[in-house]
Write a protein that holds these residues in place. Structure first.
Motif, PDB file in Angstrom:
ATOM      1  N   GLN A  98       1.738  13.897  -3.940  1.00 42.88           N
ATOM      2  CA  GLN A  98       1.292  13.488  -5.274  1.00 42.88           C
ATOM      3  C   GLN A  98       1.289  11.966  -5.400  1.00 42.88           C
ATOM      4  N   SER A  99       2.289  11.346  -4.824  1.00 41.39           N
ATOM      5  CA  SER A  99       2.365   9.886  -4.870  1.00 41.39           C
ATOM      6  C   SER A  99       1.220   9.247  -4.088  1.00 41.39           C
ATOM      7  N   ILE A 100       0.890   9.820  -2.929  1.00 40.73           N
ATOM      8  CA  ILE A 100      -0.226   9.316  -2.123  1.00 40.73           C
ATOM      9  C   ILE A 100      -1.534   9.434  -2.896  1.00 40.73           C
ATOM     10  N   ALA A 101      -1.770  10.600  -3.482  1.00 40.38           N
ATOM     11  CA  ALA A 101      -2.998  10.812  -4.247  1.00 40.38           C
ATOM     12  C   ALA A 101      -3.094   9.850  -5.419  1.00 40.38           C
ATOM     13  N   GLY A 102      -1.955   9.590  -6.069  1.00 40.05           N
ATOM     14  CA  GLY A 102      -1.955   8.649  -7.183  1.00 40.05           C
ATOM     15  C   GLY A 102      -2.285   7.234  -6.749  1.00 40.05           C
ATOM     16  N   ARG A 103      -1.726   6.823  -5.619  1.00 46.36           N
ATOM     17  CA  ARG A 103      -1.995   5.470  -5.117  1.00 46.36           C
ATOM     18  C   ARG A 103      -3.456   5.347  -4.694  1.00 46.36           C
TER      19      ARG A 103
ATOM     20  N   THR B  47       6.164  15.748   1.792  1.00 44.96           N
ATOM     21  CA  THR B  47       6.631  16.676   0.758  1.00 44.96           C
ATOM     22  C   THR B  47       5.594  16.732  -0.357  1.00 44.96           C
ATOM     23  N   THR B  48       5.756  17.669  -1.268  1.00 41.90           N
ATOM     24  CA  THR B  48       4.831  17.771  -2.406  1.00 41.90           C
ATOM     25  C   THR B  48       4.883  16.509  -3.242  1.00 41.90           C
ATOM     26  N   ARG B  49       6.073  15.970  -3.442  1.00 43.02           N
ATOM     27  CA  ARG B  49       6.198  14.743  -4.240  1.00 43.02           C
ATOM     28  C   ARG B  49       5.495  13.573  -3.550  1.00 43.02           C
ATOM     29  N   VAL B  50       5.666  13.456  -2.247  1.00 37.98           N
ATOM     30  CA  VAL B  50       4.999  12.382  -1.517  1.00 37.98           C
ATOM     31  C   VAL B  50       3.483  12.560  -1.582  1.00 37.98           C
TER      32      VAL B  50
ATOM     33  N   ILE C 155       0.805  -1.217   0.000  1.00 39.38           N
ATOM     34  CA  ILE C 155       0.000   0.000   0.000  1.00 39.38           C
ATOM     35  C   ILE C 155       0.841   1.271   0.000  1.00 39.38           C
ATOM     36  N   ALA C 156       2.147   1.169   0.303  1.00 38.34           N
ATOM     37  CA  ALA C 156       3.016   2.343   0.311  1.00 38.34           C
ATOM     38  C   ALA C 156       2.878   3.093  -1.026  1.00 38.34           C
ATOM     39  N   PRO C 157       2.872   4.437  -0.964  1.00 36.00           N
ATOM     40  CA  PRO C 157       3.234   5.334   0.137  1.00 36.00           C
ATOM     41  C   PRO C 157       2.132   5.577   1.170  1.00 36.00           C
ATOM     42  N   LEU C 158       1.005   4.872   1.072  1.00 36.46           N
ATOM     43  CA  LEU C 158       0.009   4.965   2.135  1.00 36.46           C
ATOM     44  C   LEU C 158       0.565   4.342   3.412  1.00 36.46           C
ATOM     45  N   MET C 159       0.129   4.870   4.553  1.00 37.79           N
ATOM     46  CA  MET C 159       0.525   4.283   5.829  1.00 37.79           C
ATOM     47  C   MET C 159      -0.516   3.294   6.327  1.00 37.79           C
ATOM     48  N   THR C 160      -1.791   3.611   6.058  1.00 37.87           N
ATOM     49  CA  THR C 160      -2.863   2.713   6.483  1.00 37.87           C
ATOM     50  C   THR C 160      -3.921   2.604   5.405  1.00 37.87           C
TER      51      THR C 160
END
Length: 439
Positions: free
Chosen positions: A376-381, A371-374, A331-336
């Motif tokens: 964006q990565s979270i939203a994408g996942r 961070t902004t990159r993280v 699930i990363a970059p999600l934590m839960t």
């Protein structure tokens, strides 16, 4: 954003018993920020009221100057709509009065879930608490509110018996089905955009014994755990609630958990959950008879503010394809990632804006946008998972994120009714909830 003149603020300070902060005041930076530190809100002032009379004065003040008021008891659920408004904090409205014979509670708008649960526990009673003890009961109930005991008793909002408010014209009212049926309907799950709530009267429920806790395994067992979760939830009685948790914390191995509560005795609970005993030995198992005052410890959610990025969806089913979407990749970059079993009383008719919650499961995805990159990565996942899962296209209000609207949660018929009420009761849009009815 227009800055309120000092003479105007002096008038507020002279007429409220609570505290007032301007942007230039010491401490303003701390008091104006929401719970979710990823949300920015630039407010004109912060007023922490001492009582309902303070609220009424503030609303009349704002109405006369056409300045909106945004209420955030604890700062949860902020979306940025408070920007440009006076921010109202109601943490000081924290009185709790339990009537054990009638099984009711009258609580101030600032009472948090954990505080109410501690008060009800001494009488063998319970309200309808969610996963976090830090969230205010009023904030959750205005959004409908999903609870550990929702399968047994429905939405949190279904337990509201009366609502004490300050209307947009600064008048105070006790709203019940008899005094104002339209507004009573709207306040029981239609959001906080119509009036400022100062107190609630709630129906409590008997809880002489409760069993609950968390079973935790390495993520290498995630498929087996998820299949047992699905199997148990297919036949679970309404008194039993299970949530599946996929956990991925930085620097640690991924984990999988089943969180559960049962309104009843330990022996029956263990019998209903016997399939989990056939799984590999867990890393830990905290299940035990538990006080309703301690339900907030099961998921161990943070009780201090911090940045977060969430997305929630309702699922129409949980078949093999859905499990594959959840489990085939980390699930990363999600934590839960949490799957909640719904159904039961939540699926029954409800005279509330949400109505019946017929979807059997909900998914809630959370990450920390360091961070902004993280971010964006979270939203994408989150988007990829939502696209792969059998979502219904709507969601509970309390699962909405800042990029979504009230209409993403509520049926069109409810939105039309709410819009009419907003136009009638608050034509100048003085009251500003986290999600706007007219947005």
């Amino acid at each position: 954003m227009t800055i309120l003149p000092q003479t105007t603020i002096d008038d507020v300070r002279a007429n409220v018993r609570g505290r007032v902060w301007l942007p230039a005041d010491a401490g303003f930076d701390a008091v104006h920020r929401p719970w979710n530190r990823a949300i920015e809100q630039r407010v004109r002032a912060v007023v922490e009221v001492a009582d309902a009379a303070d609220v009424a004065h503030l609303v009349r003040f704002a109405q006369a100057r056409n300045v909106p008021i945004a209420t955030q008891p604890s700062g949860h659920g902020a979306t940025g709509r408070a920007s440009g408004a006076i921010l109202l904090r109601t943490a000081g409205l924290n009185a709790i009065a339990i009537d054990p014979l009638r099984m009711t509670a009258r609580i101030g708008a600032g009472v948090r879930s954990g505080e109410l649960q501690r008060a009800t526990a001494t009488h063998g009673l319970t309200a309808l608490p969610g996963s976090s003890p830090a969230v205010t009961v009023t904030g959750a109930a205005l959004g409908g509110g999903l609870s550990w005991f929702g399968r047994a008793f429905g939405w949190m909002a279904d337990s509201i018996l009366a609502v004490e408010i300050v209307a947009a014209d600064g008048t105070t009212h006790r709203v019940t089905p008899a005094t104002d049926p339209d507004l009573f309907w709207a306040l029981r799950g239609g959001g906080g955009d119509l009036a400022i709530v100062t107190a609630l009267e709630l129906q409590l429920r008997p809880a002489p014994s409760v069993f609950g806790g968390r079973q935790l395994w390495p993520a290498t067992h995630a498929r087996q755990v998820a299949e047992v979760f699905r199997s148990v939830t297919e036949t679970a009685p309404d008194a039993l609630t299970l949530w599946l948790e996929l956990l991925s914390f930085p620097g640690a191995e991924p984990l999988v958990a089943i969180d559960s509560t049962f309104l009843g005795d330990e022996a029956t609970a263990r019998s209903l959950l016997h399939e989990t005993s056939l799984l590999p030995t867990p890393l830990s198992d905290t299940r035990a008879p538990i006080s309703v005052a301690d339900l907030g410890t099961i998921t161990a959610e943070p009780t201090d503010p911090g940045p977060g990025a969430s997305r929630g969806e309702l699922l129409t089913h949980l078949d093999d394809n859905a499990l594959a979407a959840l489990l085939d990749e980390e699930i990363a970059p999600l934590m839960t990632l949490q799957i909640r079993h719904l159904g039961g009383a939540l699926a029954q008719p409800s005279d509330s804006p949400h109505g019946a919650l017929t979807e059997p499961y909900a998914v809630y995805m959370f990450g920390v946008p360091a961070t902004t990159r993280v971010a964006q990565s979270i939203a994408g996942r989150q988007a990829a998972l939502a696209g792969a899962l059998p979502t219904s296209g709507r969601k509970p209000i309390t699962f909405l994120n800042p990029g979504e609207r009230l209409s993403d949660a509520l049926p069109g018929s409810s939105m039309r009714r709410l819009r009419q009420l907003k136009a009638e009761r608050d034509p100048n849009r003085i009251i500003r909830g986290n999600f706007g009815i007219l947005d």
